[in-house]
Design an enzyme around this catalytic site. Structure first.
Site, PDB file in Angstrom:
ATOM      1  CE  LYS A  85      -3.977   1.954   2.524  1.00  0.00           C
ATOM      2  NZ  LYS A  85      -4.873   1.758   3.691  1.00  0.00           N
ATOM      3  CB  SER A 179      -8.014   3.571   2.754  1.00  0.00           C
ATOM      4  OG  SER A 179      -7.233   2.922   3.719  1.00  0.00           O
ATOM      5  CB  SER A 203      -8.640   0.714   5.588  1.00  0.00           C
ATOM      6  OG  SER A 203      -9.422   1.866   5.428  1.00  0.00           O
TER       7      SER A 203
END
Length: 502
Positions: A85, A179, A203
């Site tokens: 990420k 997210s 998330s």
């Protein structure tokens, strides 16, 4: 099996390691095959923000292949590709930016890797690139669609061939939800066998649910947050997102510096016999219609499959308590404010400023400068479809006193812990609480600092999107959640892959 014959949508890291050990493929083969998969699908899916330069990838893969040939295998994940990420800092020497999806950080240079990046590199993993996310980990503004960032564009759902419906609600059935959307989609679409995401509130578990993956948000503090762009150190955690529980346990070992003596793989018992389970009523524990717009048969299918899963677990568990009474997030309201949101707003300004000040190079050095950058570059950062940065502005302008902050923290912990999870654990004599992922269960876990995991359940007849379940255990009982996921995997049908991507 040759590398060209690999089904990247289906194959997991354990299977890849077997192929590497047998000499049927090399890490260099894998890197090239995964690059081809990204090139094939990412113009549509937008799961990647940046792919590691091919020269660096091939150099890394060759080096690890040479180590293997010399008998130096670093561990069970040696030579395996992974995606990361883009709120997890990587030193420029790795060839990747750390943008958090914002042009304000695209040219920033961290002084060092995040600690977990060094752990992954030391374990012999190959970082294929950075994946897309909800910009600033969904902390910038309200009503932002999951998986959108100015740098990466809109991540598309792996299991919905028609893509994100622009008219859908914020947690609607076409949404990637959370997210870490790029992390989830990159695994489901076969860009790597697993990924690292992060969670403040939902998330990891929410996008994993929409991508038929296993994940765990660890007990706060178990996995280092050093070098991860922060929201709140009381709620933030990084975690693995995988297709199987074995891969999850093995990757979790790396993130927590576990050795063979206390490996999470020892929890892969595949049995409910010594687990006492409480389950939440899916009629109550679900998103409201303003968050998830109703769709043809979707809600009734989810309810039916949740109850079917409960019926499968019930006779296998040591103890089974149905429809337990767990406090809701409505109780977060205190002194006219939402305690969870207030704490985030206070924490975010302080922690973001500290991260930005520590960068070797950056166009912005404070939250105030990010806000001004976004205004100055509104054409890309605040387009008409994503115009808000109200969370940032509220965080910058908040004037909460230490005394008020502490009152809200005490209230939040009391709701989530004493009146929430601990009450259920003690009253019903259970080890874990299971309920739909598409609910506020993860918010209660975030408020109390509890570990929460996500597990795949089903796929909507309506549009194909995956949906899942979550489980919460006491703080520090992360190994128990690995055991729960293992038992779940042994009890429920195998996860399906998004066949439209074949």
């Amino acid at each position: 099996m040759t590398v060209e014959e690999l089904n990247l949508l289906d194959i997991d890291a354990k299977q890849l390691q077997g192929l590497l050990e047998s000499g049927r493929v090399t890490s260099l083969d894998l890197v090239r095959r995964y690059i081809a998969q990204i090139q094939r699908h990412d113009d549509k899916l937008h799961a990647m923000i940046q792919v590691t330069p091919l020269g660096l990838l091939e150099e890394r893969a060759r080096s690890l292949d040479q180590e293997r040939a010399a008998g130096n295998v670093r561990g069970p994940l040696h030579g395996i590709p992974i995606t990361i990420k883009d709120n997890i800092a990587t030193h420029p020497s790795l060839g990747l930016p750390t943008s958090c999806g914002s042009f304000a950080l695209l040219r920033s240079k961290p002084r060092r890797n995040a600690k977990i990046i060094d752990q992954l590199v030391d374990a012999g993993l190959i970082i294929m690139g950075k994946v897309n996310l909800s910009e600033w980990a969904n902390a910038r503004g309200s009503d932002m669609p999951s998986g959108w960032s100015a740098v990466g564009g809109q991540t598309q759902p792996a299991y919905v061939p028609t893509g994100l419906d622009p008219e859908d609600s914020s947690e609607g059935h076409s949404n990637t939800s959370g997210s870490s959307s790029g992390s989830a989609v990159s695994v489901a679409a076969g860009y790597s066998p697993f990924s690292i995401g992060t969670e403040t509130d939902g998330s990891l578990v929410c996008p994993s649910g929409r991508a038929a993956l296993y994940t765990i948000k660890p007990t706060i503090g178990l996995v280092s947050q050093e070098g991860i762009i922060p929201i709140s150190n009381l709620c933030d955690a990084a975690g693995p997102m995988t297709k199987t529980t074995h891969d999850l346990a093995t990757l979790f070992d790396v993130l927590t510096d576990r050795g063979s003596s206390d490996s999470f793989t020892k929890s892969l018992t595949r049995s409910w016999s010594d687990i006492s389970v409480a389950v939440l009523d899916p009629e109550t524990w679900k998103y409201s219609e303003d968050l998830t717009k109703p769709a043809d048969g979707a809600e009734s299918q989810i309810l039916h499959e949740v109850h079917e899963a409960y019926e499968l677990i019930k006779p296998k568990a040591k103890k089974f308590a149905e429809k337990v009474d767990l406090i809701t997030t409505k109780e977060f309201e205190f002194e006219g404010k939402n305690s969870e949101h207030l704490i985030w707003l206070v924490d975010m300004k302080k922690s973001l400023n500290e991260y930005l000040e520590d960068l070797e190079e950056s166009e912005v050095r404070s939250l105030a400068e990010i806000i001004e950058y976004n205004k100055k570059h509104a054409d890309v950062e605040l387009p008409p479809t994503h115009p808000r940065q109200d969370f940032f502005i509220k965080s910058e302008n908040q004037r909460t006193t230490s005394a008020e902050y502490n009152r809200h923290l005490v209230h939040l912990r009391e709701v989530a812990r004493d009146r929430g999870f601990e009450k259920v654990f003690d009253t019903y004599g259970v080890d874990v609480i299971i309920g739909p992922t598409d609910s506020d269960l993860r918010s209660l876990a975030a408020a109390g600092g509890y570990p929460v995991c996500g597990m795949p359940l089903g796929y909507l007849d309506y549009n194909g999107r995956a949906f899942g379940m979550s489980a919460v255990a006491r703080r520090g009982q992360d190994a128990l959640l690995v055991k729960v996921m293992s038992a779940w995997e042994a009890t429920l049908p195998p996860r399906k892959t998004p066949r439209w991507l074949e």
